[in-house]
Design a protein around this motif. Structure first.
Motif, mmCIF file in Angstrom:
data_model
loop_
_atom_site.group_PDB
_atom_site.id
_atom_site.type_symbol
_atom_site.label_atom_id
_atom_site.label_comp_id
_atom_site.label_asym_id
_atom_site.label_seq_id
_atom_site.Cartn_x
_atom_site.Cartn_y
_atom_site.Cartn_z
ATOM 1 N N LYS A 8 0.839 -1.190 0.000
ATOM 2 C CA LYS A 8 0.000 0.000 0.000
ATOM 3 C C LYS A 8 0.876 1.242 0.000
ATOM 4 O O LYS A 8 2.095 1.167 0.093
ATOM 5 N N LEU A 9 0.248 2.373 -0.117
ATOM 6 C CA LEU A 9 0.934 3.647 -0.215
ATOM 7 C C LEU A 9 1.970 3.826 0.885
ATOM 8 O O LEU A 9 1.663 3.763 2.064
ATOM 9 N N GLY A 10 3.238 4.026 0.440
ATOM 10 C CA GLY A 10 4.304 4.348 1.370
ATOM 11 C C GLY A 10 4.730 3.219 2.275
ATOM 12 O O GLY A 10 5.522 3.428 3.175
ATOM 13 N N LYS A 11 4.189 2.020 2.090
ATOM 14 C CA LYS A 11 4.536 0.903 2.962
ATOM 15 C C LYS A 11 5.253 -0.192 2.172
ATOM 16 O O LYS A 11 4.772 -0.647 1.147
ATOM 17 N N ALA A 12 6.405 -0.607 2.680
ATOM 18 C CA ALA A 12 7.153 -1.680 2.033
ATOM 19 C C ALA A 12 6.689 -3.020 2.589
ATOM 20 O O ALA A 12 5.929 -3.085 3.554
ATOM 21 N N ASP A 13 7.154 -4.080 1.975
ATOM 22 C CA ASP A 13 6.802 -5.428 2.424
ATOM 23 C C ASP A 13 7.568 -5.730 3.707
ATOM 24 O O ASP A 13 8.747 -6.053 3.676
ATOM 25 N N THR A 14 6.894 -5.633 4.851
ATOM 26 C CA THR A 14 7.558 -5.827 6.142
ATOM 27 C C THR A 14 7.815 -7.292 6.459
ATOM 28 O O THR A 14 8.480 -7.607 7.440
ATOM 29 N N THR A 15 7.282 -8.195 5.639
ATOM 30 C CA THR A 15 7.484 -9.620 5.901
ATOM 31 C C THR A 15 8.789 -10.123 5.288
ATOM 32 O O THR A 15 9.182 -11.257 5.525
ATOM 33 N N ILE A 16 9.448 -9.291 4.525
ATOM 34 C CA ILE A 16 10.659 -9.723 3.834
ATOM 35 C C ILE A 16 11.784 -9.973 4.833
ATOM 36 O O ILE A 16 11.917 -9.261 5.833
ATOM 37 N N SER A 17 12.577 -11.009 4.580
ATOM 38 C CA SER A 17 13.729 -11.323 5.409
ATOM 39 C C SER A 17 14.945 -10.621 4.825
ATOM 40 O O SER A 17 15.363 -10.913 3.707
ATOM 41 N N TYR A 18 15.486 -9.671 5.574
ATOM 42 C CA TYR A 18 16.641 -8.934 5.068
ATOM 43 C C TYR A 18 17.881 -9.838 4.983
ATOM 44 O O TYR A 18 18.746 -9.640 4.137
ATOM 45 N N LYS A 19 17.936 -10.826 5.857
ATOM 46 C CA LYS A 19 19.037 -11.782 5.786
ATOM 47 C C LYS A 19 18.976 -12.547 4.470
ATOM 48 O O LYS A 19 19.997 -12.746 3.795
ATOM 49 N N ALA A 20 17.769 -12.988 4.097
ATOM 50 C CA ALA A 20 17.592 -13.716 2.843
ATOM 51 C C ALA A 20 17.862 -12.807 1.648
ATOM 52 O O ALA A 20 18.438 -13.240 0.645
ATOM 53 N N LEU A 21 17.461 -11.548 1.755
ATOM 54 C CA LEU A 21 17.694 -10.605 0.670
ATOM 55 C C LEU A 21 19.178 -10.334 0.484
ATOM 56 O O LEU A 21 19.672 -10.252 -0.646
ATOM 57 N N TYR A 22 19.894 -10.218 1.591
ATOM 58 C CA TYR A 22 21.350 -10.033 1.523
ATOM 59 C C TYR A 22 22.005 -11.241 0.863
ATOM 60 O O TYR A 22 22.861 -11.110 -0.017
ATOM 61 N N ARG A 23 21.580 -12.429 1.281
ATOM 62 C CA ARG A 23 22.127 -13.663 0.716
ATOM 63 C C ARG A 23 21.834 -13.754 -0.777
ATOM 64 O O ARG A 23 22.667 -14.206 -1.562
ATOM 65 N N ARG A 24 20.653 -13.284 -1.175
ATOM 66 C CA ARG A 24 20.287 -13.280 -2.586
ATOM 67 C C ARG A 24 21.246 -12.410 -3.388
ATOM 68 O O ARG A 24 21.700 -12.793 -4.469
ATOM 69 N N GLY A 25 21.583 -11.243 -2.846
ATOM 70 C CA GLY A 25 22.513 -10.348 -3.523
ATOM 71 C C GLY A 25 23.889 -10.970 -3.684
ATOM 72 O O GLY A 25 24.515 -10.869 -4.744
ATOM 73 N N VAL A 26 24.354 -11.622 -2.625
ATOM 74 C CA VAL A 26 25.659 -12.285 -2.685
ATOM 75 C C VAL A 26 25.674 -13.362 -3.762
ATOM 76 O O VAL A 26 26.583 -13.420 -4.600
ATOM 77 N N LEU A 27 24.646 -14.219 -3.748
ATOM 78 C CA LEU A 27 24.600 -15.321 -4.710
ATOM 79 C C LEU A 27 24.454 -14.828 -6.145
ATOM 80 O O LEU A 27 25.053 -15.394 -7.065
ATOM 81 N N MET A 28 23.670 -13.766 -6.347
ATOM 82 C CA MET A 28 23.518 -13.220 -7.689
ATOM 83 C C MET A 28 24.862 -12.788 -8.256
ATOM 84 O O MET A 28 25.154 -12.993 -9.430
#
Length: 205
Positions: free
Chosen positions: A98-118
């Motif tokens: 919704k307006l101005g709200k990011a996906d708060t359910t996202i795992s930042y650890k998983a997102l960081y790992r995704r960046g490394v693997l990419m």
């Protein structure tokens, strides 16, 4: 390494980082979808992969991989498969944003790992560093390994700064675009499309 060579390397690195490519395009899509914090976390992961490639160049492993077509092919297809897996997940996203709200359910650890693997699973990055970094080495000065380490660190720092700025700017644009509409599903499709294109690029190259 003299200061003029270092500054030339820094300028070249900045221009290369700003050039449209898989990393910055996905970073842009992710920041638009989930906000600046997600983009910066992803940027940290992507930059961490740079240290991995720099270390390989220092150890000479990159040259060995480059001489083995089979190793390069396996790395390329494994990386493409991982990106397609991420794209599938993005396409399935429910898009409850919704307006101005990011996906708060996202795992930042998983997102960081995704960046490394990419970054780590992209053989083009490895070959780029193998070809790029040695161009700025002065063999008459300190050891080549130390110079490569300095160049890799410099590339990573400027990359993190630029990626973070892109994430912040994309977040501001996201808030303008969203308005009162729920466009989460649209951003999920954009993210999936970007990942799919990157994967296809790895396969056909």
């Amino acid at each position: 390494m003299d200061i003029s060579t270092f500054l030339y390397f820094l300028l070249t690195s900045v221009l290369l980082t700003l050039a449209p490519g898989p990393d910055i395009l996905y970073l842009l899509a992710k920041s638009l979808a989930d906000g600046a914090k997600s983009g910066i976390v992803l940027a940290c992961g992507l930059v961490s992969g740079i240290f991995f490639h720099t270390l390989l160049v220092m150890l000479g492993v990159a040259a060995l991989i480059q001489s083995s077509p089979m190793a390069l092919t396996l790395l390329k297809y494994f990386g493409a498969a991982y990106l397609l897996f991420l794209a599938f997940g993005a396409f399935k996203s429910s898009g409850e944003m919704k307006l101005g709200k990011a996906d708060t359910t996202i795992s930042y650890k998983a997102l960081y790992r995704r960046g490394v693997l990419m970054n780590v699973l992209n053989p083009k990055v490895l070959l780029f560093f193998l070809a790029f970094l040695p161009q700025f080495i002065n063999i008459s000065e300190t050891s080549a390994s130390l110079q490569i380490a300095l160049l890799g660190l410099t590339f990573a720092i400027q990359g993190l700064v630029i990626f973070s700025l892109v994430a912040v700017c994309a977040d501001r644009l996201r808030k303008v675009i969203l308005g009162n509409k729920n466009l989460g599903k649209f951003f999920g499709i954009v993210e999936g499309a970007v990942l799919s294109l990157i994967a296809i690029g790895l396969i056909v190259s």
